[in-house]
Design a protein around this motif. Structure first.
Motif, PDB file in Angstrom:
ATOM      1  N   LEU A 260      30.288  90.943 -33.755  1.00 44.36           N
ATOM      2  CA  LEU A 260      31.220  90.361 -35.102  1.00 44.36           C
ATOM      3  C   LEU A 260      30.933  89.401 -36.188  1.00 44.36           C
ATOM      4  O   LEU A 260      30.870  88.391 -35.607  1.00 44.36           O
ATOM      5  CB  LEU A 260      33.118  89.784 -34.339  1.00 44.36           C
ATOM      6  CG  LEU A 260      32.975  90.876 -32.917  1.00 44.36           C
ATOM      7  CD1 LEU A 260      34.509  89.867 -32.521  1.00 44.36           C
ATOM      8  CD2 LEU A 260      33.641  92.455 -33.136  1.00 44.36           C
ATOM      9  N   THR A 261      31.455  90.219 -36.897  1.00 39.79           N
ATOM     10  CA  THR A 261      31.810  89.267 -38.897  1.00 39.79           C
ATOM     11  C   THR A 261      32.366  88.298 -38.568  1.00 39.79           C
ATOM     12  O   THR A 261      33.643  88.330 -38.583  1.00 39.79           O
ATOM     13  CB  THR A 261      31.052  89.795 -39.452  1.00 39.79           C
ATOM     14  OG1 THR A 261      30.052  90.421 -39.480  1.00 39.79           O
ATOM     15  CG2 THR A 261      30.815  88.635 -41.021  1.00 39.79           C
ATOM     16  N   SER A 262      32.378  86.741 -38.400  1.00 35.39           N
ATOM     17  CA  SER A 262      33.833  85.724 -38.491  1.00 35.39           C
ATOM     18  C   SER A 262      34.508  85.938 -40.275  1.00 35.39           C
ATOM     19  O   SER A 262      33.306  85.603 -40.846  1.00 35.39           O
ATOM     20  CB  SER A 262      33.589  84.424 -38.051  1.00 35.39           C
ATOM     21  OG  SER A 262      34.651  83.613 -37.603  1.00 35.39           O
ATOM     22  N   PRO A 263      35.205  85.220 -39.980  1.00 34.89           N
ATOM     23  CA  PRO A 263      35.768  84.629 -41.581  1.00 34.89           C
ATOM     24  C   PRO A 263      35.477  83.449 -41.782  1.00 34.89           C
ATOM     25  O   PRO A 263      35.601  83.197 -42.572  1.00 34.89           O
ATOM     26  CB  PRO A 263      37.159  85.110 -41.308  1.00 34.89           C
ATOM     27  CG  PRO A 263      37.608  85.050 -39.923  1.00 34.89           C
ATOM     28  CD  PRO A 263      36.401  85.775 -39.051  1.00 34.89           C
ATOM     29  N   THR A 264      35.179  82.998 -41.071  1.00 32.70           N
ATOM     30  CA  THR A 264      34.736  81.532 -40.771  1.00 32.70           C
ATOM     31  C   THR A 264      33.155  80.891 -40.891  1.00 32.70           C
ATOM     32  O   THR A 264      32.936  81.466 -40.200  1.00 32.70           O
ATOM     33  CB  THR A 264      35.964  80.464 -40.503  1.00 32.70           C
ATOM     34  OG1 THR A 264      35.822  78.952 -40.655  1.00 32.70           O
ATOM     35  CG2 THR A 264      35.817  80.073 -38.875  1.00 32.70           C
ATOM     36  N   PHE A 265      33.018  79.770 -41.194  1.00 34.22           N
ATOM     37  CA  PHE A 265      31.431  79.151 -40.667  1.00 34.22           C
ATOM     38  C   PHE A 265      31.654  77.866 -40.379  1.00 34.22           C
ATOM     39  O   PHE A 265      32.580  77.182 -40.919  1.00 34.22           O
ATOM     40  CB  PHE A 265      30.982  79.859 -41.912  1.00 34.22           C
ATOM     41  CG  PHE A 265      29.217  78.963 -41.587  1.00 34.22           C
ATOM     42  CD1 PHE A 265      28.663  80.481 -41.233  1.00 34.22           C
ATOM     43  CD2 PHE A 265      28.501  77.975 -42.030  1.00 34.22           C
ATOM     44  CE1 PHE A 265      27.217  79.739 -40.855  1.00 34.22           C
ATOM     45  CE2 PHE A 265      27.825  77.688 -41.736  1.00 34.22           C
ATOM     46  CZ  PHE A 265      26.527  78.164 -41.493  1.00 34.22           C
ATOM     47  N   GLY A 266      31.302  77.446 -39.060  1.00 29.89           N
ATOM     48  CA  GLY A 266      30.997  76.049 -39.136  1.00 29.89           C
ATOM     49  C   GLY A 266      31.526  75.241 -38.641  1.00 29.89           C
ATOM     50  O   GLY A 266      32.189  74.052 -38.616  1.00 29.89           O
TER      51      GLY A 266
END
Length: 527
Positions: A260-266
């Motif tokens: 899944l491609t997350s809307p956030t990172f880190g």
């Protein structure tokens, strides 16, 4: 001073002192503005405004660099202020309130001082130009001519940064475009909130394909694609996942996995949680606040409406979570203070993952109960990834005091974070621990009615993921009932806990609708 100030955004963005070896158009433009103003008081005001503008472009570049390195996006001056507040909260937790406020005050004072110095520099240069008009005109013409020549040939000292510099102008234009784009996307987002056909599905139809199952949505903190593919530490994680596959198969379980491609990172994990729950792309605190103050139909709402008892467990929290009741409508909320844990803290992780699994089994799953839907955070893999717990025999867990000696066996974060390679290796080990805990739990407490949705919330920060990393996270569904996985056969997810590079990739906001469709009684709505 003026030249350095207008070139500083490029210096901050690139991190290379060579960014100062460029020709800034804004310096000449600022002096030209002052030159055409006849009255000294007006020139002083104009110099102050220009100086403030230059300082703001430097701060803008610094915010972009900080946000990109931590959460993988540029700072958004429209929606990013809550994230900035949260970032200060993290700083305060890491350094203490006194140090954090000291840093903030120092930053404010430095900005004020820089504005004053740049303003005085502008006025001084303007005064020199007025006393030596011919030389000033010649110098300004030479700067503009040099800028035009190097601009036409596209010369660069720092890759991606032309010698003909327009950092301040570029920042202003970019921020204006960003603001316009944000306004447009927020309007579209607001319109989409009202369109939710699943909220009208009869309770008898909702999730009928999971009747009688306990469903646990297990978020593994920072479990990103980098953990399982093409990194120096992924072989260790891959080994744990392959061993998990073998153990699951021996115990009669099957699994399907994808990305899944997350809307956030880190970081800012709650954006991913809310995106999965609502089927909306929630990529800012502003959107999160907007959605969670409304009545969007969530996965937990769907399970609750269909007759499941719902529960959240957030071991990183120590206080009640208002949104858990008012928006997600969880029937039970667990946190670090109400699960009976008396063991040690592992840096950020107040409770090791194995204890979280043990508590759920002991208090919820092992007793006669109404089918349970739980969203659980497993935080042992949260930055700074040291010190780390290790598995203990399940009967020995008790109140968690069995973990007391373990934190001293690891290194302190300030020691580890001096070496990026060491940070990366410990991140990999944290994922190995979290996934090993999961597999050990499933094997030890074999449950034919258990369905697990296991996924990451986001990729780890750039220090681990590397520059330009995507936002993809693994997701797996585990069950002992073949009918559960038959329902998602059209998804073409892969039969392994270790999705390959060719595994399907969905946006995280697609999951809710596809999941509810797959397990609906009639299955008449298209995914």
């Amino acid at each position: 001073m003026l030249g350095a100030a207008v070139l500083s955004p490029g210096l901050v963005a690139s991190g290379s002192p060579a960014a100062l070896l460029r020709v800034p158009l804004e310096a000449a433009a600022a002096l030209l503005v002052l030159a055409v103003l006849p009255w000294r008081p007006v020139r002083r005001v104009a110099a102050g405004v220009l100086a403030l503008l230059f300082v703001l472009t430097i701060l803008s570049a610094a915010l972009d660099r900080g946000f990109t390195s931590t959460v993988g996006i540029r700072f958004n001056p429209i929606t990013g202020w809550p994230e900035l507040r949260d970032g200060f909260g993290v700083l305060r937790d890491s350094t203490g309130s006194t140090a954090a406020f000291g840093i903030l005050i120092a930053l404010v004072l430095a900005s004020v001082a820089a504005t004053i110095v740049i303003g005085l520099s502008l006025l001084r240069l303007d005064g020199v130009g007025r006393r030596h008009r011919r030389q000033a005109a010649f110098g300004a013409g030479a700067v503009v001519a040099a800028w035009a020549v190097v601009g036409l040939v596209g010369a660069q000292v720092v890759p991606g940064q032309p010698i003909a510099a327009t950092d301040a102008i570029g920042t202003i234009v970019s921020r204006s475009d960003q603001a316009a784009g944000t306004a447009h996307s927020e309007a579209a987002f607001d319109g989409a909130q009202a369109k939710d056909p699943f909220s009208a599905v009869p309770s008898s139809d909702l999730l009928a394909g999971l009747t009688g199952k306990d469903v646990i949505v297990a978020f593994i903190e920072s479990y990103g694609q980098v953990a399982v593919q093409n990194s120096s530490f992924s072989p260790g994680v891959d080994r744990v996942l392959k061993q998990g596959d073998a153990q699951l198969a021996a115990d009669g379980y099957s699994e399907r996995s994808a990305f899944l491609t997350s809307p956030t990172f880190g970081g800012i994990s709650w954006l991913a949680h809310s995106t999965l729950q609502t089927g909306q792309w929630i990529d800012s605190q502003q959107r999160y606040d907007k959605v969670t103050s409304g009545s969007r139909f969530t996965l937990s709402d769907a399970f609750g409406k269909a007759g499941w008892r719902t529960l959240s467990d957030v071991p990183s929290d120590s206080k009640p979570w208002p949104v858990g009741k008012s928006f997600y409508h969880f029937g039970t909320e667990l946190n670090s203070e109400n699960v009976g844990y008396r063991g040690p803290r592992f840096s950020y992780a107040k409770i090791p993952d194995q204890y979280t699994w043990s508590y759920l089994q002991k208090t919820e799953l092992s007793k006669p109960h109404t089918p349970l839907m739980a969203e659980v955070d497993f935080v042992s893999s949260h930055t700074p990834w040291t010190p780390l717990p290790h598995l203990v025999p399940w009967p020995a867990i008790g109140d968690g005091s069995v973990f007391d000696p373990q934190p001293a066996e690891g290194l302190a974060p300030k020691t580890v974070w001096q070496d990026p390679h060491h940070v990366q290796q410990l991140y990999g080990q944290s994922i190995e621990y979290s996934m090993s805990s999961l597999f050990s739990f499933v094997h030890t407490f074999d449950d034919p009615n258990l369905v697990l949705v296991v996924l990451g919330d986001h990729q780890p920060a750039t220090e681990v993921s590397g520059e330009g990393a995507n936002h993809d996270v693994p997701i797996s569904i585990i069950s002992k009932d073949p009918g559960v996985l038959d329902r998602i056969s059209s998804w073409n997810w892969q039969p392994s806990m270790l999705p390959s590079p060719s595994a399907p990739v969905w946006r995280m906001d697609d999951f809710r609708d596809r999941f509810l469709t797959a397990y609906d009684r009639a299955r008449v709505r298209r995914p």
